[in-house]
Each structure stands twice: as C-alpha cells, then as structure tokens.
Design a protein around this motif. Structure first.
Motif, mmCIF file in Angstrom:
data_model
loop_
_atom_site.group_PDB
_atom_site.id
_atom_site.type_symbol
_atom_site.label_atom_id
_atom_site.label_comp_id
_atom_site.label_asym_id
_atom_site.label_seq_id
_atom_site.Cartn_x
_atom_site.Cartn_y
_atom_site.Cartn_z
ATOM 1 N N TRP A 12 -6.227 -67.913 6.219
ATOM 2 C CA TRP A 12 -5.802 -68.678 7.388
ATOM 3 C C TRP A 12 -6.779 -68.517 8.539
ATOM 4 O O TRP A 12 -7.037 -69.461 9.293
ATOM 5 N N ASP A 13 -7.331 -67.296 8.693
ATOM 6 C CA ASP A 13 -8.296 -67.080 9.769
ATOM 7 C C ASP A 13 -9.533 -67.952 9.562
ATOM 8 O O ASP A 13 -10.065 -68.529 10.517
ATOM 9 N N GLY A 14 -9.991 -68.039 8.327
ATOM 10 C CA GLY A 14 -11.144 -68.874 8.033
ATOM 11 C C GLY A 14 -10.880 -70.341 8.322
ATOM 12 O O GLY A 14 -11.730 -71.043 8.880
ATOM 13 N N LEU A 15 -9.696 -70.798 7.933
ATOM 14 C CA LEU A 15 -9.334 -72.197 8.201
ATOM 15 C C LEU A 15 -9.304 -72.483 9.695
ATOM 16 O O LEU A 15 -9.795 -73.524 10.152
ATOM 17 N N GLU A 16 -8.735 -71.557 10.452
ATOM 18 C CA GLU A 16 -8.630 -71.767 11.898
ATOM 19 C C GLU A 16 -9.991 -71.685 12.581
ATOM 20 O O GLU A 16 -10.197 -72.296 13.635
ATOM 21 N N GLN A 17 -10.931 -70.971 11.977
ATOM 22 C CA GLN A 17 -12.273 -70.889 12.529
ATOM 23 C C GLN A 17 -13.093 -72.143 12.213
ATOM 24 O O GLN A 17 -13.881 -72.604 13.036
ATOM 25 N N ILE A 18 -12.916 -72.690 11.024
ATOM 26 C CA ILE A 18 -13.780 -73.760 10.544
ATOM 27 C C ILE A 18 -13.244 -75.158 10.822
ATOM 28 O O ILE A 18 -13.983 -76.067 11.243
ATOM 29 N N LEU A 19 -11.958 -75.393 10.580
ATOM 30 C CA LEU A 19 -11.448 -76.765 10.558
ATOM 31 C C LEU A 19 -11.456 -77.499 11.899
ATOM 32 O O LEU A 19 -11.819 -78.692 11.922
ATOM 33 N N PRO A 20 -11.053 -76.887 13.016
ATOM 34 C CA PRO A 20 -11.020 -77.686 14.258
ATOM 35 C C PRO A 20 -12.350 -78.345 14.594
ATOM 36 O O PRO A 20 -12.400 -79.554 14.842
ATOM 37 N N GLN A 21 -13.430 -77.587 14.565
ATOM 38 C CA GLN A 21 -14.733 -78.174 14.865
ATOM 39 C C GLN A 21 -15.270 -78.964 13.687
ATOM 40 O O GLN A 21 -15.883 -80.032 13.859
ATOM 41 N N GLY A 22 -15.041 -78.458 12.479
ATOM 42 C CA GLY A 22 -15.568 -79.127 11.291
ATOM 43 C C GLY A 22 -14.996 -80.515 11.100
ATOM 44 O O GLY A 22 -15.736 -81.462 10.771
ATOM 45 N N VAL A 23 -13.707 -80.680 11.278
ATOM 46 C CA VAL A 23 -13.082 -82.000 11.136
ATOM 47 C C VAL A 23 -13.549 -82.931 12.255
ATOM 48 O O VAL A 23 -13.760 -84.130 12.035
ATOM 49 N N THR A 24 -13.721 -82.378 13.445
ATOM 50 C CA THR A 24 -14.226 -83.178 14.555
ATOM 51 C C THR A 24 -15.607 -83.736 14.232
ATOM 52 O O THR A 24 -15.926 -84.892 14.551
ATOM 53 N N GLU A 25 -16.433 -82.943 13.578
ATOM 54 C CA GLU A 25 -17.763 -83.407 13.168
ATOM 55 C C GLU A 25 -17.661 -84.476 12.079
ATOM 56 O O GLU A 25 -18.477 -85.406 12.028
ATOM 57 N N ILE A 26 -16.672 -84.358 11.206
ATOM 58 C CA ILE A 26 -16.482 -85.362 10.153
ATOM 59 C C ILE A 26 -16.146 -86.720 10.749
ATOM 60 O O ILE A 26 -16.740 -87.742 10.391
ATOM 61 N N VAL A 27 -15.197 -86.769 11.669
ATOM 62 C CA VAL A 27 -14.723 -88.062 12.171
ATOM 63 C C VAL A 27 -15.650 -88.652 13.221
ATOM 64 O O VAL A 27 -15.732 -89.881 13.364
ATOM 65 N N GLY A 28 -16.342 -87.792 13.974
ATOM 66 C CA GLY A 28 -17.271 -88.293 14.977
ATOM 67 C C GLY A 28 -16.563 -88.983 16.137
ATOM 68 O O GLY A 28 -15.519 -88.532 16.614
ATOM 69 N N ASP A 29 -17.122 -90.104 16.545
ATOM 70 C CA ASP A 29 -16.596 -90.854 17.680
ATOM 71 C C ASP A 29 -15.214 -91.433 17.368
ATOM 72 O O ASP A 29 -15.003 -92.011 16.304
ATOM 73 N N ARG A 30 -14.290 -91.297 18.307
ATOM 74 C CA ARG A 30 -12.916 -91.758 18.065
ATOM 75 C C ARG A 30 -12.843 -93.268 17.854
ATOM 76 O O ARG A 30 -12.159 -93.739 16.931
ATOM 77 N N ASP A 31 -13.538 -94.047 18.663
ATOM 78 C CA ASP A 31 -13.464 -95.496 18.520
ATOM 79 C C ASP A 31 -14.022 -95.948 17.172
ATOM 80 O O ASP A 31 -13.462 -96.849 16.523
ATOM 81 N N SER A 32 -15.128 -95.336 16.746
ATOM 82 C CA SER A 32 -15.715 -95.707 15.461
ATOM 83 C C SER A 32 -14.785 -95.343 14.309
ATOM 84 O O SER A 32 -14.602 -96.123 13.372
ATOM 85 N N PHE A 33 -14.186 -94.159 14.379
ATOM 86 C CA PHE A 33 -13.293 -93.756 13.296
ATOM 87 C C PHE A 33 -12.024 -94.592 13.299
ATOM 88 O O PHE A 33 -11.432 -94.832 12.244
ATOM 89 N N ALA A 34 -11.619 -95.050 14.472
ATOM 90 C CA ALA A 34 -10.456 -95.941 14.540
ATOM 91 C C ALA A 34 -10.728 -97.249 13.809
ATOM 92 O O ALA A 34 -9.820 -97.827 13.196
ATOM 93 N N VAL A 35 -11.976 -97.720 13.861
ATOM 94 C CA VAL A 35 -12.351 -98.929 13.113
ATOM 95 C C VAL A 35 -12.164 -98.690 11.620
ATOM 96 O O VAL A 35 -11.589 -99.508 10.903
ATOM 97 N N LEU A 36 -12.630 -97.536 11.154
ATOM 98 C CA LEU A 36 -12.463 -97.189 9.742
ATOM 99 C C LEU A 36 -10.989 -97.099 9.376
ATOM 100 O O LEU A 36 -10.555 -97.650 8.349
ATOM 101 N N ALA A 37 -10.208 -96.425 10.195
ATOM 102 C CA ALA A 37 -8.782 -96.256 9.911
ATOM 103 C C ALA A 37 -8.073 -97.601 9.820
ATOM 104 O O ALA A 37 -7.199 -97.804 8.958
ATOM 105 N N GLU A 38 -8.444 -98.538 10.683
ATOM 106 C CA GLU A 38 -7.820 -99.856 10.659
ATOM 107 C C GLU A 38 -8.206 -100.626 9.399
ATOM 108 O O GLU A 38 -7.360 -101.298 8.795
ATOM 109 N N GLU A 39 -9.465 -100.513 8.992
ATOM 110 C CA GLU A 39 -9.888 -101.188 7.759
ATOM 111 C C GLU A 39 -9.183 -100.593 6.543
ATOM 112 O O GLU A 39 -8.813 -101.315 5.614
ATOM 113 N N ILE A 40 -8.989 -99.293 6.539
ATOM 114 C CA ILE A 40 -8.264 -98.643 5.444
ATOM 115 C C ILE A 40 -6.823 -99.134 5.409
ATOM 116 O O ILE A 40 -6.255 -99.396 4.344
ATOM 117 N N ARG A 41 -6.216 -99.291 6.584
ATOM 118 C CA ARG A 41 -4.824 -99.737 6.661
ATOM 119 C C ARG A 41 -4.670 -101.173 6.167
ATOM 120 O O ARG A 41 -3.696 -101.515 5.500
#
Length: 205
Positions: A87-116
């Motif tokens: 759990w400690d490893g997850l809490e250290q890695i995931l918050p920043q790591g996932v933020t790097e995956i999704v990048g810009d919110r508006d751009s990722f929102a475009v992807l999410a809408e296309e997926i929907r």
C-alpha cells in the motif's frame, strides 16, 4: 555492442510508438473522424502499409499510447523496494504516475468522450484496462509471494486499485469536485486501505 536482432526490435518498438502517438495526437487535435490509417501514416512519416503491419485498427493505435503509459507506470511499481509495504508503494507511485498518464485534463476529456460515444473505442479501452489490471495483479503476486493462479487476492486488489484510478479520473474530468487528480487518487487509495468505510467524510489516514 547491440545485436542486429536487438536493433531491429528497438526500431520496431520506436515505429509502433510513433504511430500510436500520431494517432493519439490526431484524435486530440482534430477529432476521431480525422484518424485514418492514411493520416496516421502520414503524420508518422511511414506508409499506410506500415501502419497496418503494426495495428489492426485506429482504435488500437490511439489507445496504444495509453497502454504504453500504463506499462511505464507498472515498471515503476515493479521497481519499488522489496521491503516496502504494498500500500505504501501504491500511495507513493500512483498519484503522480496516473497524473502523468492522463496529462492535460481537457485533452483527456476528449479521449473519455470518444470512448463513451464510440463502441469500438470503448471495446479497445476495456482491452487496455484489462491488460494493465492483469499485469498489476502479477506484480502484486510477485511482491507478496502469492500464487496468482490459486489465490484471488492479487487480482482482487488490482481490480480495486484500477477502479480507484478510474473513479478518480472520472471525478476529476467532470469537475464536480474541486480537488486535484493526485488528491482524489490518494483519497480513493486511503479509503480502500481502510476497508472502504462508508458514510465518513474522510477515510482514516
């Protein structure tokens, strides 16, 4: 010295990554309708035939970018200290790591809408998400010396963590909660770690 076979594999990986990034960028900037094998190939400076050698569809190419980002995050989890609590490893890695995956919110929102809106995008996204969950479960099994084929624990934890990530991203994109994505991920992980208490405004730290 790099062997010829090793060099070929690196060139193939680079070509695949370039095609996927081109497909992703086209979708974000011009919409899904603009993403064709010909347009992707032109953006990556290769032939349409080369594109078809690497990807079966535009959806696979677009979400290949997302898969590579997931795999990079999983590599970080795999590389955490062996004596660190999971759990400690997850809490250290995931918050920043996932933020790097999704990048810009508006751009990722475009992807999410296309997926929907697009069944083919939805289906491919499920493939990517499932692949990431399976690999995450394998990491959990390895780090806890658990038999992945006999013990449901690693798979259950991976599914829960993936759900926490997905929930955090959905809330962040919606703007319904005035919190950053790392804050939402930390909150969701803390709730899971505490046994998912219901009704409390904040989970125990």
């Amino acid at each position: 010295m790099t062997s010829p076979a090793g060099l070929r594999e690196r060139k193939k990986a680079a070509t695949r990554a370039a095609l996927s990034h081109a497909a992703w960028s086209l979708m974000i900037t011009a919409g899904l309708s603009s993403v064709t094998p010909e347009a992707i190939a032109a953006a990556a400076d290769v032939s349409p035939r080369t594109f078809r050698n690497y990807f079966a569809s535009r959806e696979e190419a677009i979400l290949g970018e997302l898969l590579q980002r997931h795999l990079a995050l999983l590599d970080k989890l795999r590389g955490r200290p062996a004596d660190e609590a999971l759990w400690d490893g997850l809490e250290q890695i995931l918050p920043q790591g996932v933020t790097e995956i999704v990048g810009d919110r508006d751009s990722f929102a475009v992807l999410a809408e296309e997926i929907r809106r697009n069944p083919a995008m939805l289906a491919q996204n499920l493939v990517v998400f499932q692949d990431a969950a399976i690999q995450m479960a394998a990491i959990f099994a390895e780090r806890t010396a658990t038999d992945l084929d006999a013990d449901p624990g690693p798979r259950l934890l991976a599914a829960a963590v993936c759900a926490a990530i997905s929930t955090s991203i959905d809330l962040w994109i919606s703007g319904a909660i005035d919190r950053t994505l790392p804050e939402l991920i930390r909150d969701c992980l803390a709730r899971l770690r505490a046994g998912l208490p219901m009704g409390a405004a904040e989970p125990a730290a």
